[in-house]
Scaffold this motif. Structure first.
Motif, PDB file in Angstrom:
ATOM      1  N   ASN A  46       0.820  -1.204   0.000  1.00 22.33           N
ATOM      2  CA  ASN A  46       0.000   0.000   0.000  1.00 22.33           C
ATOM      3  C   ASN A  46       0.858   1.261   0.000  1.00 22.33           C
ATOM      4  OD1 ASN A  46      -2.680  -1.081  -0.011  1.00 22.33           O
ATOM      5  ND2 ASN A  46      -2.329  -1.781   2.077  1.00 22.33           N
ATOM      6  N   VAL A  47       0.301   2.306  -0.568  1.00 22.98           N
ATOM      7  CA  VAL A  47       0.930   3.622  -0.598  1.00 22.98           C
ATOM      8  C   VAL A  47       0.088   4.531   0.282  1.00 22.98           C
ATOM      9  CG1 VAL A  47       1.583   5.580  -2.042  1.00 22.98           C
ATOM     10  CG2 VAL A  47       1.787   3.248  -2.938  1.00 22.98           C
ATOM     11  N   TRP A  48       0.615   4.866   1.440  1.00 15.48           N
ATOM     12  CA  TRP A  48      -0.161   5.683   2.381  1.00 15.48           C
ATOM     13  C   TRP A  48       0.271   7.139   2.298  1.00 15.48           C
ATOM     14  CZ3 TRP A  48      -4.354   3.588   4.260  1.00 15.48           C
ATOM     15  CH2 TRP A  48      -4.411   2.205   4.442  1.00 15.48           C
ATOM     16  N   PRO A  49      -0.683   8.066   2.260  1.00 18.11           N
ATOM     17  CA  PRO A  49      -0.337   9.489   2.196  1.00 18.11           C
ATOM     18  C   PRO A  49       0.191   9.985   3.537  1.00 18.11           C
ATOM     19  CG  PRO A  49      -2.703   9.236   2.447  1.00 18.11           C
ATOM     20  CD  PRO A  49      -2.144   7.844   2.287  1.00 18.11           C
ATOM     21  N   GLU A  50       0.899  11.090   3.474  1.00 24.20           N
ATOM     22  CA  GLU A  50       1.389  11.718   4.695  1.00 24.20           C
ATOM     23  C   GLU A  50       0.275  12.559   5.293  1.00 24.20           C
ATOM     24  OE1 GLU A  50       4.952  13.846   3.821  1.00 24.20           O
ATOM     25  OE2 GLU A  50       6.044  12.064   3.151  1.00 24.20           O
ATOM     26  N   LEU A  51      -0.564  11.903   6.066  1.00 25.88           N
ATOM     27  CA  LEU A  51      -1.728  12.546   6.661  1.00 25.88           C
ATOM     28  C   LEU A  51      -1.792  12.212   8.141  1.00 25.88           C
ATOM     29  CD1 LEU A  51      -4.616  11.965   4.066  1.00 25.88           C
ATOM     30  CD2 LEU A  51      -3.754  14.168   4.853  1.00 25.88           C
ATOM     31  N   ASP A  52      -2.758  12.813   8.794  1.00 32.15           N
ATOM     32  CA  ASP A  52      -3.070  12.447  10.176  1.00 32.15           C
ATOM     33  C   ASP A  52      -3.182  10.928  10.275  1.00 32.15           C
ATOM     34  OD1 ASP A  52      -4.835  11.792  12.469  1.00 32.15           O
ATOM     35  OD2 ASP A  52      -4.952  13.968  12.705  1.00 32.15           O
ATOM     36  N   ALA A  53      -2.648  10.338  11.341  1.00 28.42           N
ATOM     37  CA  ALA A  53      -2.650   8.878  11.512  1.00 28.42           C
ATOM     38  C   ALA A  53      -4.056   8.298  11.506  1.00 28.42           C
ATOM     39  CB  ALA A  53      -1.944   8.516  12.819  1.00 28.42           C
ATOM     40  N   ARG A  54      -5.065   9.137  11.753  1.00 27.82           N
ATOM     41  CA  ARG A  54      -6.445   8.645  11.728  1.00 27.82           C
ATOM     42  C   ARG A  54      -6.811   8.079  10.365  1.00 27.82           C
ATOM     43  NH1 ARG A  54     -10.005  13.583  12.896  1.00 27.82           N
ATOM     44  NH2 ARG A  54      -8.298  14.537  11.727  1.00 27.82           N
ATOM     45  N   PHE A  55      -6.215   8.625   9.291  1.00 24.50           N
ATOM     46  CA  PHE A  55      -6.592   8.189   7.952  1.00 24.50           C
ATOM     47  C   PHE A  55      -6.368   6.688   7.797  1.00 24.50           C
ATOM     48  CE2 PHE A  55      -5.509   7.197   3.535  1.00 24.50           C
ATOM     49  CZ  PHE A  55      -6.664   7.622   2.901  1.00 24.50           C
ATOM     50  N   GLU A  56      -5.164   6.229   8.044  1.00 26.49           N
ATOM     51  CA  GLU A  56      -4.857   4.812   7.879  1.00 26.49           C
ATOM     52  C   GLU A  56      -5.668   3.956   8.846  1.00 26.49           C
ATOM     53  OE1 GLU A  56      -0.981   1.809   8.035  1.00 26.49           O
ATOM     54  OE2 GLU A  56      -0.688   3.974   7.801  1.00 26.49           O
ATOM     55  N   THR A  57      -5.784   4.402  10.089  1.00 27.76           N
ATOM     56  CA  THR A  57      -6.521   3.632  11.095  1.00 27.76           C
ATOM     57  C   THR A  57      -7.988   3.470  10.717  1.00 27.76           C
ATOM     58  OG1 THR A  57      -5.042   4.393  12.855  1.00 27.76           O
ATOM     59  CG2 THR A  57      -7.198   3.556  13.522  1.00 27.76           C
ATOM     60  N   GLN A  58      -8.620   4.560  10.300  1.00 27.85           N
ATOM     61  CA  GLN A  58     -10.049   4.512   9.978  1.00 27.85           C
ATOM     62  C   GLN A  58     -10.315   3.742   8.690  1.00 27.85           C
ATOM     63  OE1 GLN A  58     -10.527   8.784  10.158  1.00 27.85           O
ATOM     64  NE2 GLN A  58     -11.630   8.672  12.105  1.00 27.85           N
ATOM     65  N   VAL A  59      -9.435   3.891   7.703  1.00 27.94           N
ATOM     66  CA  VAL A  59      -9.610   3.154   6.450  1.00 27.94           C
ATOM     67  C   VAL A  59      -9.457   1.660   6.685  1.00 27.94           C
ATOM     68  CG1 VAL A  59      -8.553   2.716   4.194  1.00 27.94           C
ATOM     69  CG2 VAL A  59      -8.995   5.065   4.922  1.00 27.94           C
ATOM     70  N   LEU A  60      -8.435   1.264   7.442  1.00 28.78           N
ATOM     71  CA  LEU A  60      -8.210  -0.157   7.690  1.00 28.78           C
ATOM     72  C   LEU A  60      -9.318  -0.767   8.554  1.00 28.78           C
ATOM     73  CD1 LEU A  60      -4.344  -0.325   8.226  1.00 28.78           C
ATOM     74  CD2 LEU A  60      -5.667  -1.184   6.281  1.00 28.78           C
ATOM     75  N   ALA A  61      -9.883   0.017   9.463  1.00 26.26           N
ATOM     76  CA  ALA A  61     -10.984  -0.494  10.290  1.00 26.26           C
ATOM     77  C   ALA A  61     -12.176  -0.882   9.411  1.00 26.26           C
ATOM     78  CB  ALA A  61     -11.396   0.552  11.326  1.00 26.26           C
ATOM     79  N   TYR A  62     -12.508  -0.021   8.445  1.00 29.78           N
ATOM     80  CA  TYR A  62     -13.607  -0.370   7.548  1.00 29.78           C
ATOM     81  C   TYR A  62     -13.209  -1.506   6.614  1.00 29.78           C
ATOM     82  CZ  TYR A  62     -17.151  -0.447   4.027  1.00 29.78           C
ATOM     83  OH  TYR A  62     -18.123  -0.903   3.173  1.00 29.78           O
ATOM     84  N   TYR A  63     -11.982  -1.494   6.125  1.00 25.05           N
ATOM     85  CA  TYR A  63     -11.496  -2.541   5.213  1.00 25.05           C
ATOM     86  C   TYR A  63     -11.703  -3.937   5.820  1.00 25.05           C
ATOM     87  CZ  TYR A  63      -8.109  -4.948   2.139  1.00 25.05           C
ATOM     88  OH  TYR A  63      -7.500  -5.796   1.244  1.00 25.05           O
ATOM     89  N   GLU A  64     -11.363  -4.086   7.082  1.00 21.55           N
ATOM     90  CA  GLU A  64     -11.508  -5.398   7.733  1.00 21.55           C
ATOM     91  C   GLU A  64     -12.979  -5.760   7.924  1.00 21.55           C
ATOM     92  OE1 GLU A  64      -9.248  -7.592   8.071  1.00 21.55           O
ATOM     93  OE2 GLU A  64      -7.709  -6.221   7.326  1.00 21.55           O
TER      94      GLU A  64
END
Length: 350
Positions: free
Chosen positions: A135-153
């Motif tokens: 994955n290519v994650w943007p340089e954003l608030d850490a919430r972005f990756e956490t919230q996206v992965l929570a829905y992904y699962e």
């Protein structure tokens, strides 16, 4: 007798598979799903168990990323050939994945951000990194990756639940899908349909996302309740579809169509977003594609082949099938193998 070609996207409560074990209730769910898969290929599901806080978190994360300026978003573009990261507006043409050439050749104007399972999650399988990319994650608030992965699962769990229902509806042995999805090509595409005024010339032919079928087994779609998604019915007309409160939209992909000898429908759909006062009304969606193992071979389920319904498809691996599709939408190459799909589109448009 005249075939009933009326169009309806049914709402199905799948809670019997999520939070219960009542076999009669499950049989009723499987029966309703079978009817939906044979007549429209789309359905809404409730009772899926995805918490509202998770879908709210996904929407917040999408707003955070897509709210950035274009040049910043482009920094999250993946290397060529990897189905990850940012896709800018007008960089794709999904109708080409069906073997249909657009008369205007105006590419789809949506922008997207993709994540998916990487080869590193399956260290013993030597999977191609072009398909199972990091994955290519943007340089954003850490919430972005956490919230996206929570829905992904959560979406992955729902997809796996749907395949259990598929097994019951098709009379397959439990575990059929587990055997072809234990290293599934799972990808989630977050879509944003909104461009600043003046970015494109607005006319009646503007396409948010061109007519296409999904490539894999099943798609789990979270979407705004904004007009735009249209599904092609058996009446050869396009019908508007929007999710009910708290519902997820479910549609079948080509792999399931092939497995079932087209008894279950991989339905054509597109996005034609509304234009209000010369500006495209914003629409967001997140599609989780549960596509199956790269090396799994799609062969028609024997019970779907009869004297009156011969086998429509030659065996093909899921990886080869998806590569042909992506070569159309991403690389601008007409998918010449999609003859059945192209015929369906042309019958509706011309």
């Amino acid at each position: 007798m005249t075939e009933d070609v009326s169009f309806e996207v049914p709402t199905i409560d799948i809670s019997a598979y999520v939070a219960g074990d009542d076999m009669d209730a499950r049989a009723d769910v499987a029966r309703k799903l079978d009817v939906a898969c044979r007549t429209v290929g789309f359905m809404q599901i409730v009772g899926h168990g995805v918490p509202t806080r998770v879908t709210d978190g996904l929407a917040e994360a999408m707003d955070l990323f897509f709210g950035q300026d274009l040049e910043t978003k482009k920094r999250s573009t993946a290397p060529a050939g990897a189905n990850r990261g940012y896709s800018a507006p007008k960089s794709e043409s999904l109708s080409l994945s069906l073997g249909v050439e657009s008369a205007s050749r105006m590419n789809d104007f949506f922008e997207a951000f993709n994540i998916g399972d990487a080869a590193s999650l399956h260290p013993g399988l030597d999977l191609p990194t072009s398909v199972y990319a990091e994955n290519v994650w943007p340089e954003l608030d850490a919430r972005f990756e956490t919230q996206v992965l929570a829905y992904y699962e959560e979406a992955r769990r729902v997809a796996q639940t749907m395949t259990h229902i598929f097994e019951d509806a098709l009379g397959l042995d439990r575990g059929f899908f587990e055997g072809v999805t234990d290293h599934s090509i799972d990808v989630m595409r977050m879509n944003n349909y909104a461009l600043p005024e003046g970015t494109v010339d607005l006319d009646g032919d503007l396409t948010g996302m061109g007519e296409h079928t999904d490539f894999g087994i099943v798609t789990i779609l979270w979407a705004d309740q904004v007009a735009g998604l249209q599904v092609l019915g058996r009446d050869r007309a396009w019908h508007d579809v929007a999710p009910a409160d708290g519902a997820l939209l479910i549609n079948l992909g080509d792999v399931t169509g092939r497995w079932t000898n087209d008894q279950w429908m991989s339905t054509l759909h597109r996005v034609k977003p509304p234009i209000v006062n010369g500006t495209i009304q914003r629409r967001r969606s997140a599609a989780f594609f549960h596509d199956g193992n790269f090396d799994a071979v799609i062969t028609t389920i024997p019970s779907t082949v009869t004297e009156s319904t011969p086998d429509l498809y030659a065996p093909i691996t899921i990886g080869d099938h998806i590569a042909q599709k992506l070569a159309g939408s991403r690389q601008g190459k007409l998918n010449e193998s999609a003859t059945r799909d192209a015929e369906r589109v042309k019958s509706a448009l011309y």
